[in-house]
Motif scaffolding. Sequence first.
Motif, mmCIF file in Angstrom:
data_model
loop_
_atom_site.group_PDB
_atom_site.id
_atom_site.type_symbol
_atom_site.label_atom_id
_atom_site.label_comp_id
_atom_site.label_asym_id
_atom_site.label_seq_id
_atom_site.Cartn_x
_atom_site.Cartn_y
_atom_site.Cartn_z
ATOM 1 N N VAL A 297 0.849 -1.198 0.000
ATOM 2 C CA VAL A 297 0.000 0.000 0.000
ATOM 3 C C VAL A 297 0.885 1.249 0.000
ATOM 4 C CG1 VAL A 297 -1.666 1.310 1.357
ATOM 5 C CG2 VAL A 297 -1.871 -1.168 1.195
ATOM 6 N N TYR A 298 0.573 2.184 -0.896
ATOM 7 C CA TYR A 298 1.335 3.432 -0.924
ATOM 8 C C TYR A 298 1.079 4.225 0.349
ATOM 9 C CZ TYR A 298 2.401 2.568 -5.799
ATOM 10 O OH TYR A 298 2.862 2.020 -6.963
ATOM 11 N N GLN A 299 2.141 4.814 0.884
ATOM 12 C CA GLN A 299 2.065 5.440 2.201
ATOM 13 C C GLN A 299 1.899 6.957 2.118
ATOM 14 O OE1 GLN A 299 2.156 3.515 5.100
ATOM 15 N NE2 GLN A 299 1.877 1.912 3.579
ATOM 16 N N SER A 300 1.554 7.551 3.266
ATOM 17 C CA SER A 300 1.395 8.999 3.347
ATOM 18 C C SER A 300 2.313 9.557 4.421
ATOM 19 C CB SER A 300 -0.052 9.324 3.706
ATOM 20 O OG SER A 300 -0.137 10.642 4.202
ATOM 21 N N TYR A 303 1.621 9.986 8.348
ATOM 22 C CA TYR A 303 1.731 8.982 9.402
ATOM 23 C C TYR A 303 3.171 8.756 9.862
ATOM 24 C CZ TYR A 303 -3.029 8.365 7.886
ATOM 25 O OH TYR A 303 -4.333 8.605 7.551
ATOM 26 N N ARG B 45 -0.394 1.341 -11.766
ATOM 27 C CA ARG B 45 -0.470 1.841 -10.392
ATOM 28 C C ARG B 45 0.645 2.844 -10.102
ATOM 29 N NH1 ARG B 45 3.034 -1.099 -7.128
ATOM 30 N NH2 ARG B 45 3.996 -2.802 -8.252
ATOM 31 N N LYS B 46 1.746 2.745 -10.842
ATOM 32 C CA LYS B 46 2.817 3.731 -10.627
ATOM 33 C C LYS B 46 2.405 5.109 -11.130
ATOM 34 C CE LYS B 46 6.755 0.739 -10.165
ATOM 35 N NZ LYS B 46 8.046 0.276 -10.657
ATOM 36 N N ARG B 49 0.417 6.464 -8.360
ATOM 37 C CA ARG B 49 1.322 6.970 -7.332
ATOM 38 C C ARG B 49 1.856 8.352 -7.721
ATOM 39 N NH1 ARG B 49 7.087 4.416 -7.444
ATOM 40 N NH2 ARG B 49 6.972 5.565 -9.387
ATOM 41 N N ARG B 56 -0.679 15.960 -3.997
ATOM 42 C CA ARG B 56 -0.311 16.344 -2.628
ATOM 43 C C ARG B 56 0.566 17.593 -2.649
ATOM 44 N NH1 ARG B 56 -2.402 15.955 2.042
ATOM 45 N NH2 ARG B 56 -3.110 13.908 1.400
ATOM 46 N N GLU B 221 -6.548 2.222 -1.817
ATOM 47 C CA GLU B 221 -5.694 1.797 -0.698
ATOM 48 C C GLU B 221 -4.674 2.866 -0.316
ATOM 49 O OE1 GLU B 221 -3.892 -1.806 -2.047
ATOM 50 O OE2 GLU B 221 -5.484 -3.052 -1.202
ATOM 51 N N HIS B 222 -4.440 3.803 -1.224
ATOM 52 C CA HIS B 222 -3.365 4.784 -1.023
ATOM 53 C C HIS B 222 -3.594 5.593 0.256
ATOM 54 C CE1 HIS B 222 -0.205 7.537 -1.780
ATOM 55 N NE2 HIS B 222 -0.027 7.166 -3.026
ATOM 56 N N MET B 223 -2.600 5.566 1.136
ATOM 57 C CA MET B 223 -2.751 6.248 2.416
ATOM 58 C C MET B 223 -2.765 7.769 2.266
ATOM 59 S SD MET B 223 -2.937 3.936 4.836
ATOM 60 C CE MET B 223 -2.312 4.528 6.401
ATOM 61 N N ASP B 224 -2.305 8.270 1.129
ATOM 62 C CA ASP B 224 -2.222 9.723 0.960
ATOM 63 C C ASP B 224 -3.412 10.288 0.182
ATOM 64 O OD1 ASP B 224 -0.726 11.790 1.930
ATOM 65 O OD2 ASP B 224 0.548 11.976 0.162
ATOM 66 N N ASN B 226 -7.307 11.229 0.565
ATOM 67 C CA ASN B 226 -8.175 11.461 1.713
ATOM 68 C C ASN B 226 -9.638 11.125 1.486
ATOM 69 O OD1 ASN B 226 -5.928 13.900 1.692
ATOM 70 N ND2 ASN B 226 -6.172 12.859 3.645
ATOM 71 N N ASN B 248 -6.851 4.193 5.864
ATOM 72 C CA ASN B 248 -6.790 5.535 6.435
ATOM 73 C C ASN B 248 -8.194 6.145 6.552
ATOM 74 O OD1 ASN B 248 -7.259 6.027 3.741
ATOM 75 N ND2 ASN B 248 -5.894 7.775 3.623
#
Lengths: 307, 293
Positions: A297-300, A303, B45-46, B49, B56, B221-224, B226, B248
């Motif tokens: 999973v890509y992170q942010s 965190y 998926r890249k 990303r 962001r 799934e991307h945590m960044d 929102n 998240n």
Amino acid sequence: MPARKFVNSDIPDFSQQAHIDKVGVEERVSRFQKRSIKNESKLQGLKMILNMIDLTTLEGKDTPGKVKQMCYKAAHLHDAHPGLPTVAAVCVYPAMVATAKKAVEGSDVKVASVSTAFPSGQAPRKVKLDDTKFAVDNGADEIDMVISRGKFLEGDYNFVFDEIAAIKEACGNARLKVILETGELVTLDNVRRASDIALYAGADFIKTSTGKIQPAATMQVTYTMLEAIRDYKLKTGIQVGMKPAGGISNSKLALHYLVMVKETLGEEWLTNEWFRFGASSLANDVLMQILKTETGVYQSSDYFSID
Amino acid sequence: MDRLKVLKTYKIYIGGKFPRTESGRYYTPTSGKGEALGNICLSSRKDVRNAVVAARKALGDWSERAAFNRSQILYRIAEMLEGRKEQFTEELVFQGLNAKQAKNEVELSIDRLIYYAGWCDKYQQILGSVNPVASSHFNFSNSEPMGVVGIITEGGTSLLSLVSLIAPVIAGGNTCVVLASEEKPLCAVTFAEVLHSSDVPGGVVNILTGQRNELIKPLAEHMDVNAIANDTRDKEVTLMLEESSVGNLKRIRSYDLNWEKYESQHLHLISDFQEVKTTWHPIENIGGASSTY
């Protein structure tokens, strides 16, 4: 790792030095960036990178609070994820050494201090020596000095050599990293020459940059310095470390550096005793990459602690 | 003699640039009549990303701009779209609409942008409030953008659903990563060109083309990321989105609106991607009733 002893023998004539083939260096460096690194090796590489980082804060606005916070981060990179190494060292100004030393007590993290009127190096030798002694007396394990670039560019190589040797003496048991500030040296020929001067004058590490001048570390410059280290080892049998600093802020680039070190110097250098990254924002990117590799999973950055 | 046709290369839009997909893959969707629409990037998926990183990065500047300025920029998008009406109409016809439907869709899209341009400097007043509390505090709530919003458009309309979701999201100060319609991607790419030439800072809107099934999961799934605006109208996809986004606790908003209707443009679409910030500001007792003056 104890600091090396100064060996004053077989010093070459620094003005008679082979030219660096810039195109050749660029060609070679571009190949290091094309290696395919599989997931498992990548994970190992990323952890190695973490363990090689000199976590750095060198700002006029540094306070003991900021330094303590960074030292905590150095020893506890991401507690939510157990099994991670610590960074190699924290790098601070001499005035912050005592604070940092106390903050990292009980961990494997070393304290490095910049000195010799960092970052410009424009001060009398006496001041530089006092600066160094102050840091060592406060407990610095490593000293990052800057060379006198003005003198170097004037061609006064003896001055630069003697200065490094004098600081080396003042360091005592602390290991000495010599910052060449390659961004001010203009050509790769100069980088190679300054590297040789530092190596023969007793450096334990040679380091690219202060991080205050652009361009900071580049792969081309680092490669030139690695070659100087390799040639010095072949000639004298003495191993010297390398520290690129500034501008290395993502994992991918850091992995390219590891490839370069391995293919230029060999695996002996792939520990934090012989190779370091000077960086402030690299650690978090590496942490995010490690978690990405493990979880998919890509992170942010939300965190991960900032310092 | 007939002139050799210059065919357009449809690329993706990330961070204000038009790269090709990093995967180097393409697909060729066809129109209702079986004609090839073009070689379209099959993003990976890249690319997702990279788009999230760009979004962001753009967020700070975009969310801190004056509301009035955001309004001007949304209006500018509408102006640019107006100027390229014919191109969009042609593409919509090529993708299967008749001339009248196509013209209608383009005009509705322009009007929708104008509508949300108007809201930029007004929604905060409407959504915000001063709250009565039983202590010496001045207590007020106002809305703040959530951050990076993923937008998954539906297959049916190509331009209108895209505009109907992008406009409220960016009017509210968010940045976004948009997955264009898989079957009808032409207008999305051309709309990126409109954005590019209308003062929208790079990274505020990022548009990817490709297979929905491949791209939704890394985005969800991307945590960044929102929040996600989901216009797929597909129960399975919606369920999958809600499951994948728990990492998240993303906010998922799923829509089933007929974008052609006037009622489908609403303040709620802005507030769907806002967080409420409530501030307790300590004060002396300022109630007039207890004043001794």
